[in-house]
Design an enzyme around this catalytic site. Structure first.
Site, PDB file in Angstrom:
ATOM      1  N   HIS A  60       0.872  -1.228  -0.054  1.00 29.75           N
ATOM      2  CA  HIS A  60      -0.021  -0.004   0.020  1.00 29.75           C
ATOM      3  C   HIS A  60       0.867   1.295   0.076  1.00 29.75           C
ATOM      4  O   HIS A  60       2.190   1.398   0.465  1.00 29.75           O
ATOM      5  CB  HIS A  60      -1.104   0.171   1.387  1.00 29.75           C
ATOM      6  CG  HIS A  60      -2.126  -0.937   1.101  1.00 29.75           C
ATOM      7  ND1 HIS A  60      -3.195  -0.929   1.877  1.00 29.75           N
ATOM      8  CD2 HIS A  60      -2.326  -2.082   0.473  1.00 29.75           C
ATOM      9  CE1 HIS A  60      -3.867  -1.950   1.625  1.00 29.75           C
ATOM     10  NE2 HIS A  60      -3.518  -2.570   0.753  1.00 29.75           N
ATOM     11  N   GLU A  62       0.968   3.909   1.785  1.00 29.50           N
ATOM     12  CA  GLU A  62       1.614   4.403   3.210  1.00 29.50           C
ATOM     13  C   GLU A  62       2.875   3.402   3.546  1.00 29.50           C
ATOM     14  O   GLU A  62       3.664   3.784   4.069  1.00 29.50           O
ATOM     15  CB  GLU A  62       0.353   4.241   4.265  1.00 29.50           C
ATOM     16  CG  GLU A  62      -0.896   5.280   3.744  1.00 29.50           C
ATOM     17  CD  GLU A  62      -2.123   4.327   3.084  1.00 29.50           C
ATOM     18  OE1 GLU A  62      -1.732   3.521   2.494  1.00 29.50           O
ATOM     19  OE2 GLU A  62      -3.113   4.825   3.261  1.00 29.50           O
ATOM     20  N   CYS A 109      -2.564  -0.213   7.196  1.00 29.42           N
ATOM     21  CA  CYS A 109      -1.709   1.060   7.330  1.00 29.42           C
ATOM     22  C   CYS A 109      -1.563   1.689   8.701  1.00 29.42           C
ATOM     23  O   CYS A 109      -0.887   2.367   9.119  1.00 29.42           O
ATOM     24  CB  CYS A 109      -1.871   1.839   6.091  1.00 29.42           C
ATOM     25  SG  CYS A 109      -1.529   0.860   4.492  1.00 29.42           S
TER      26      CYS A 109
END
Ligand code: ZN
Length: 181
Positions: A60, A62, A109
């Site tokens: 992801h 992040e 995240c």
């Protein structure tokens, strides 16, 4: 300054659009390091969603940005970053990072930013935006699922195994005088 006037959140959203053009998912993030004494931005790292490009469900935006920052700085915590410890220069004694994400982070995240001790998060789109209009990203469902007791998770069977070895590693860690991070 209102969060929506912060140029870094617009940068995170621009990274999300650029990610799509590159064949990645529609999510972008920017991690900004700020000097605690002067309030000045020292440097930043960008992250884009690369799940399908790398066949890695944890890639992801992040996570991508957090990994880039902690490896670059040689630290695991992105607040109270001490000048003597960080691998990159900073003017004041300490600094911290702010995470800008084009969409509210998923539970994974959120976990990563908590482990990294990131003290400030700014996001633009919501978990609801990410599933609207047939987009179908799982963010909202995952947020709902992790709030439930583990026996009641709707999408995964979870069983507790009460083995005698369950806490052996913790005992070893205590003996080694390990410090939690
Ligand atoms: Zn995520």
């Amino acid at each position: 300054m209102a969060a929506e006037d912060d140029p870094w959140i617009r940068r995170a959203c621009a990274e999300a659009v650029a990610s799509v053009a590159d064949g990645g998912g529609p999510f972008g993030a920017v991690l900004v390091q700020i000097d605690d004494e002067t309030g000045r931005v020292l440097r930043h790292w960008i992250g884009r969603n690369r799940v399908t490009l790398t066949h890695d469900p944890t890639e992801h935006a992040e996570i991508h940005a957090i990994r880039a920052a902690t490896r670059d700085l040689g630290v695991v915590h992105l607040s109270g970053i001490a000048r003597e410890v960080a691998r990159r220069p900073q003017t004041g004694a300490t600094s911290h990072c702010v995470l800008y994400s084009s969409t509210e982070p998923c539970p994974m995240c959120y976990g990563a930013l908590a482990w990294a001790r990131i003290p400030v998060l700014v996001f633009a789109a919501t978990r609801y935006d990410a599933e609207e209009g047939g987009l179908g990203f799982l963010d909202r469902a995952l947020h709902d699922a992790v709030a439930l007791p583990y026996r009641n998770r709707p999408d995964v069977v979870v069983r507790r195994a009460e083995t005698p070895e369950a806490t052996a590693a913790f005992a070893a860690w205590r003996d080694a005088e390990g410090v939690a991070y």
